[in-house]
Motif scaffolding. Structure first.
Motif, PDB file in Angstrom:
ATOM      1  N   ARG A 193      51.676  14.456  39.914  1.00 11.36           N
ATOM      2  CA  ARG A 193      52.315  15.770  39.765  1.00 11.36           C
ATOM      3  C   ARG A 193      53.669  15.853  40.469  1.00 11.36           C
ATOM      4  NH1 ARG A 193      46.969  15.676  40.193  1.00 11.36           N
ATOM      5  NH2 ARG A 193      45.763  16.750  38.586  1.00 11.36           N
ATOM      6  N   LEU A 201      42.998  11.244  42.799  1.00 10.10           N
ATOM      7  CA  LEU A 201      43.154  12.449  41.969  1.00 10.10           C
ATOM      8  C   LEU A 201      44.583  12.558  41.438  1.00 10.10           C
ATOM      9  CD1 LEU A 201      41.895  15.276  41.140  1.00 10.10           C
ATOM     10  CD2 LEU A 201      42.818  16.138  43.270  1.00 10.10           C
ATOM     11  N   HIS A 209      44.604   4.245  39.736  1.00  7.62           N
ATOM     12  CA  HIS A 209      43.518   5.211  39.615  1.00  7.62           C
ATOM     13  C   HIS A 209      42.200   4.514  39.257  1.00  7.62           C
ATOM     14  CE1 HIS A 209      40.927   7.869  37.133  1.00  7.62           C
ATOM     15  NE2 HIS A 209      41.048   8.606  38.208  1.00  7.62           N
ATOM     16  N   ARG A 231      39.006   4.539  41.752  1.00 14.20           N
ATOM     17  CA  ARG A 231      37.867   5.329  41.283  1.00 14.20           C
ATOM     18  C   ARG A 231      36.628   4.439  41.156  1.00 14.20           C
ATOM     19  NH1 ARG A 231      36.852  10.436  37.765  1.00 14.20           N
ATOM     20  NH2 ARG A 231      34.846   9.913  36.921  1.00 14.20           N
ATOM     21  N   ILE A 252      27.867  16.470  51.840  1.00 16.26           N
ATOM     22  CA  ILE A 252      28.983  15.513  51.745  1.00 16.26           C
ATOM     23  C   ILE A 252      29.262  14.899  53.118  1.00 16.26           C
ATOM     24  CG2 ILE A 252      30.890  17.180  51.996  1.00 16.26           C
ATOM     25  CD1 ILE A 252      30.904  14.048  49.766  1.00 16.26           C
ATOM     26  N   LEU A 295      39.834  13.434  50.184  1.00 16.65           N
ATOM     27  CA  LEU A 295      39.559  13.991  48.851  1.00 16.65           C
ATOM     28  C   LEU A 295      38.081  14.387  48.734  1.00 16.65           C
ATOM     29  CD1 LEU A 295      40.172  14.560  45.828  1.00 16.65           C
ATOM     30  CD2 LEU A 295      39.791  12.136  45.376  1.00 16.65           C
ATOM     31  N   ALA A 319      36.831  18.154  48.392  1.00 15.64           N
ATOM     32  CA  ALA A 319      36.120  18.506  47.152  1.00 15.64           C
ATOM     33  C   ALA A 319      34.733  19.036  47.495  1.00 15.64           C
ATOM     34  CB  ALA A 319      36.020  17.290  46.239  1.00 15.64           C
ATOM     35  N   THR A 329      34.697  23.443  46.405  1.00 10.93           N
ATOM     36  CA  THR A 329      34.427  23.688  44.987  1.00 10.93           C
ATOM     37  C   THR A 329      32.994  24.170  44.727  1.00 10.93           C
ATOM     38  OG1 THR A 329      33.887  21.359  44.770  1.00 10.93           O
ATOM     39  CG2 THR A 329      36.108  22.007  44.124  1.00 10.93           C
ATOM     40  N   LEU A 351      30.879  27.527  42.887  1.00 11.30           N
ATOM     41  CA  LEU A 351      29.892  27.466  41.800  1.00 11.30           C
ATOM     42  C   LEU A 351      28.601  28.211  42.183  1.00 11.30           C
ATOM     43  CD1 LEU A 351      28.827  26.463  39.101  1.00 11.30           C
ATOM     44  CD2 LEU A 351      28.376  24.229  40.149  1.00 11.30           C
ATOM     45  N   THR A 403      44.356  23.159  36.272  1.00 10.86           N
ATOM     46  CA  THR A 403      44.906  21.914  36.797  1.00 10.86           C
ATOM     47  C   THR A 403      46.217  21.652  36.063  1.00 10.86           C
ATOM     48  OG1 THR A 403      44.457  19.614  37.351  1.00 10.86           O
ATOM     49  CG2 THR A 403      43.596  20.376  35.249  1.00 10.86           C
ATOM     50  N   ARG A 431      49.180  18.477  34.495  1.00 10.41           N
ATOM     51  CA  ARG A 431      49.562  17.109  34.189  1.00 10.41           C
ATOM     52  C   ARG A 431      51.075  17.073  34.007  1.00 10.41           C
ATOM     53  NH1 ARG A 431      45.088  16.457  35.637  1.00 10.41           N
ATOM     54  NH2 ARG A 431      43.398  15.292  34.646  1.00 10.41           N
ATOM     55  N   ALA A 470      35.082  22.707  32.828  1.00  4.89           N
ATOM     56  CA  ALA A 470      35.142  23.070  34.251  1.00  4.89           C
ATOM     57  C   ALA A 470      35.284  21.849  35.161  1.00  4.89           C
ATOM     58  CB  ALA A 470      33.907  23.869  34.641  1.00  4.89           C
ATOM     59  N   PHE A 471      34.768  20.698  34.719  1.00  3.40           N
ATOM     60  CA  PHE A 471      34.937  19.460  35.488  1.00  3.40           C
ATOM     61  C   PHE A 471      36.056  18.599  34.890  1.00  3.40           C
ATOM     62  CE2 PHE A 471      30.215  20.073  36.403  1.00  3.40           C
ATOM     63  CZ  PHE A 471      30.378  20.356  37.755  1.00  3.40           C
ATOM     64  N   HIS A 504      39.990  11.480  34.600  1.00  2.00           N
ATOM     65  CA  HIS A 504      39.830  12.147  35.901  1.00  2.00           C
ATOM     66  C   HIS A 504      38.634  13.096  35.913  1.00  2.00           C
ATOM     67  CE1 HIS A 504      43.547  10.755  37.918  1.00  2.00           C
ATOM     68  NE2 HIS A 504      43.997  10.674  36.678  1.00  2.00           N
ATOM     69  N   CYS A 511      35.535  14.987  36.783  1.00  2.00           N
ATOM     70  CA  CYS A 511      35.079  15.126  38.172  1.00  2.00           C
ATOM     71  C   CYS A 511      34.018  14.093  38.549  1.00  2.00           C
ATOM     72  CB  CYS A 511      34.509  16.531  38.384  1.00  2.00           C
ATOM     73  SG  CYS A 511      33.806  16.733  40.026  1.00  2.00           S
ATOM     74  N   GLY A 523      32.353  14.147  41.252  1.00  2.00           N
ATOM     75  CA  GLY A 523      31.257  14.788  41.978  1.00  2.00           C
ATOM     76  C   GLY A 523      30.390  15.681  41.095  1.00  2.00           C
TER      77      GLY A 523
HETATM   78  C1  HEM Z   1      31.503  22.931  41.127  1.00  2.00           C
HETATM   79  C2  HEM Z   1      32.035  21.970  41.779  1.00  2.00           C
HETATM   80  C3  HEM Z   1      33.201  21.160  41.296  1.00  2.00           C
HETATM   81  C4  HEM Z   1      34.122  21.433  40.326  1.00  2.00           C
HETATM   82  C5  HEM Z   1      34.224  22.668  39.438  1.00  2.00           C
HETATM   83  C6  HEM Z   1      35.020  20.306  40.281  1.00  2.00           C
HETATM   84  C7  HEM Z   1      36.084  20.196  39.406  1.00  2.00           C
HETATM   85  C8  HEM Z   1      36.894  19.088  39.293  1.00  2.00           C
HETATM   86  C9  HEM Z   1      37.978  18.974  38.365  1.00  2.00           C
HETATM   87  C10 HEM Z   1      38.442  20.051  37.382  1.00  2.00           C
HETATM   88  C11 HEM Z   1      38.530  17.749  38.535  1.00  2.00           C
HETATM   89  C12 HEM Z   1      39.696  17.140  37.748  1.00  2.00           C
HETATM   90  C13 HEM Z   1      41.008  17.496  38.351  1.00  2.00           C
HETATM   91  C14 HEM Z   1      42.141  16.895  37.562  1.00  2.00           C
HETATM   92  O1  HEM Z   1      42.030  15.808  37.022  1.00  2.00           O
HETATM   93  O2  HEM Z   1      43.191  17.492  37.507  1.00  2.00           O
HETATM   94  C15 HEM Z   1      37.796  17.090  39.590  1.00  2.00           C
HETATM   95  C16 HEM Z   1      38.061  15.831  40.057  1.00  2.00           C
HETATM   96  C17 HEM Z   1      37.391  15.282  41.118  1.00  2.00           C
HETATM   97  N1  HEM Z   1      36.307  15.797  41.782  1.00  2.00           N
HETATM   98 FE1  HEM Z   1      35.413  17.539  41.429  1.00  2.00          FE
HETATM   99  N2  HEM Z   1      34.628  19.390  41.215  1.00  2.00           N
HETATM  100  C18 HEM Z   1      33.513  19.868  41.851  1.00  2.00           C
HETATM  101  C19 HEM Z   1      32.789  19.255  42.833  1.00  2.00           C
HETATM  102  C20 HEM Z   1      33.074  18.034  43.355  1.00  2.00           C
HETATM  103  C21 HEM Z   1      32.328  17.388  44.409  1.00  2.00           C
HETATM  104  C22 HEM Z   1      31.082  17.962  45.088  1.00  2.00           C
HETATM  105  C23 HEM Z   1      32.930  16.205  44.644  1.00  2.00           C
HETATM  106  C24 HEM Z   1      32.576  15.127  45.619  1.00  2.00           C
HETATM  107  C25 HEM Z   1      32.138  15.311  46.781  1.00  2.00           C
HETATM  108  C26 HEM Z   1      34.051  16.099  43.726  1.00  2.00           C
HETATM  109  C27 HEM Z   1      34.920  15.032  43.664  1.00  2.00           C
HETATM  110  C28 HEM Z   1      35.940  14.911  42.769  1.00  2.00           C
HETATM  111  C29 HEM Z   1      36.820  13.755  42.730  1.00  2.00           C
HETATM  112  C30 HEM Z   1      36.758  12.538  43.628  1.00  2.00           C
HETATM  113  C31 HEM Z   1      37.734  13.991  41.694  1.00  2.00           C
HETATM  114  C32 HEM Z   1      38.880  13.086  41.243  1.00  2.00           C
HETATM  115  C33 HEM Z   1      38.459  12.249  40.081  1.00  2.00           C
HETATM  116  C34 HEM Z   1      39.584  11.412  39.558  1.00  2.00           C
HETATM  117  O3  HEM Z   1      40.750  11.717  39.817  1.00  2.00           O
HETATM  118  O4  HEM Z   1      39.283  10.389  38.912  1.00  2.00           O
HETATM  119  N3  HEM Z   1      34.100  17.224  42.973  1.00  2.00           N
HETATM  120  N4  HEM Z   1      36.787  17.937  40.031  1.00  2.00           N
END
Ligand code: HEM
Length: 414
Positions: free
Chosen positions: A63, A83, A90, A94, A145, A239, A243, A247, A251, A293, A295, A345-346, A351, A353, A355
């Protein structure tokens, strides 16, 4: 901020809009995709457009390289987490981390998640009140975590502040005066430096004496002879910790709030506890914890009918996509039997999520336990307020009144 659509974007951050941004998001979605600042900013709110951008190879996550580089911080640029990286870095980073978050590994955490949830609800029963955020939605994911990473429990209070400051700096700075944007960036820099210092010490301890935790595993993790450098290791730990802090809390709180506001759906869940996972899925669609988010268009990118030029910043309104009537009929209705699969939502694509399995399991257990153990729950008058974050949006206070909280076996506690 000049045009009505830019004004609508900046309205998302206003305290009056935070409790219910969905009318503003609907307006932005209907107008999208649209371009501002001579094409340097493109906004997408339709499900089809966002899904396609998230999977597009020209959509970069770096970004800081956009024409409108938001207030990214000096240290975030020096030490980016995956991220904010593109392939091949990446992919490499990852892959090293993903083993810890597979469905199977996460399923092994179920007994621990149940035990912590049970203890937190029993403590609330004894206290005679449940403030969902501080007594359940926050401590549950934070403990999990931290235990996974191997972060000592007594250090939690220190992270809370650093994590909130970093999360705040992730917001796009729509309409922020430059001095405020700078103040946010400085606060995030300071938090990032404190985090780095903390993890540097912890990493030295684990190198000397490995433990059965994720930090020790990441120190020794190898992929095709590759290891994480110290900076990559620190960025990854930060990260995961942020996260895990910022987040899932949204939820859990959003799901409980939606159930309190839709007593028919709460009664349905109580009659059919097996719908807990569907309740979580519907909450992700209906009230996304990560609202947007972004890009960067690398070498140009088509967003629906709009062409984003090289280095344009593309904002993806994830929360608007969950209410897109093209994908979800009667989208403003909260319906735990709808089958909300396909929400963004994820995110989606490379990328997606990491988690997600953990967040889903924690929220399913928490929501299921609340529905089955809390007798006659009600939202307390004046018991709801929102944290001042338009992106990682969610309540900072959610007070539930109840007749009693039963023990896990169905007996009253306290
Ligand atoms: C309700 C809970 C969560 C939501 C809504 C959420 C949402 C997201 C979203 C939208 C992204 C993508 C962001 C992007 O690419 O611009 C993301 C990436 C990520 N999330 Fe979550 N997340 C949640 C919980 C968690 C948890 C609990 C963890 C780990 C402890 C986690 C770890 C990550 C990681 C490491 C990425 C980066 C993945 C990548 O770049 O390849 N997330 N999350």
């Amino acid at each position: 901020m000049s045009t009505p659509l830019l004004q609508a974007l900046s309205d998302l951050a206003k305290p009056d809009t935070l409790p219910n941004p969905y009318p503003v998001l609907a307006r932005l979605r209907e107008a999208s995709p649209f371009a501002e600042f001579d094409g340097a900013l493109v906004v997408a709110g339709r499900h089809a457009d966002c899904a396609s951008v998230l999977r597009h190879p020209n959509a970069s996550s770096q970004r800081g390289t956009s024409l409108l580089a938001p207030a990214t911080t000096r240290r975030a640029r020096e030490r980016p987490s995956f991220l904010s990286l593109d392939p091949p870095d990446h992919t490499r980073l990852r892959r090293l981390v993903s083993k810890a978050f597979t469905q199977r590994t996460v399923a092994g955490l179920e007994p621990r998640i149940r035990a912590i949830t049970g203890d937190l609800l029993t403590a609330a029963a004894t206290a005679g009140q449940l403030e969902v955020v501080s007594q359940l939605a926050y401590p549950l994911p934070v403990r999990i975590i931290s235990e996974m990473l191997g972060v000592p429990v007594e250090d939690h209070p220190r992270f809370a502040g650093w994590s909130a400051r970093l999360a705040h700096s992730l917001q796009p700075g729509f309409g922020l005066p430059p001095d405020q944007a700078q103040a946010l960036a400085d606060a995030a820099d300071a938090a990032s430096a404190e985090f780095a210092g903390y993890f540097r010490e912890l990493i030295a301890l684990r190198r000397a004496r490995p433990q059965p935790d994720l930090l020790s595993a990441l120190i020794t993790a190898e992929d095709s002879g590759d290891q994480l450098t110290e900076d990559e290791l620190i960025a990854t730990c930060v990260l995961l910790l942020v996260a895990g802090h910022e987040t899932t809390v949204g939820l859990i709180a959003n799901a409980i709030l939606a159930l309190l506001r839709h007593p028919d759906q709460l009664a349905l869940l109580q009659a059919h506890p097996e719908l807990a996972a569907d309740t979580v899925e519907e909450t992700l669609r209906y009230d996304a914890p990560v609202q947007l988010t972004s890009r960067v268009a690398r070498g140009g990118l088509q967003v629906g009918a709009v062409g984003a030029p090289d280095r344009a910043l593309v904002i993806l309104l994830l929360a608007a996509t969950g209410r897109d009537p093209e994908n979800f009929p009667d989208p403003d209705r909260f319906d735990i039997r709808r089958g909300a699969a396909g929400h963004l939502a994820f995110a989606a694509g490379p990328h997606f999520c990491l988690g997600a399995p953990l967040a889903r399991l924690e929220a399913t257990i928490a929501v299921g336990e609340v529905a089955s153990r809390i007798v006659a729950p009600n939202l307390a008058p004046g018991g709801l307020s929102y944290k001042p974050n338009m992106n990682l949006r969610g309540p900072d206070r959610l007070v539930v009144e109840f007749a009693e909280i039963t023990s896990a076996g169905g007996l009253p506690v306290g």
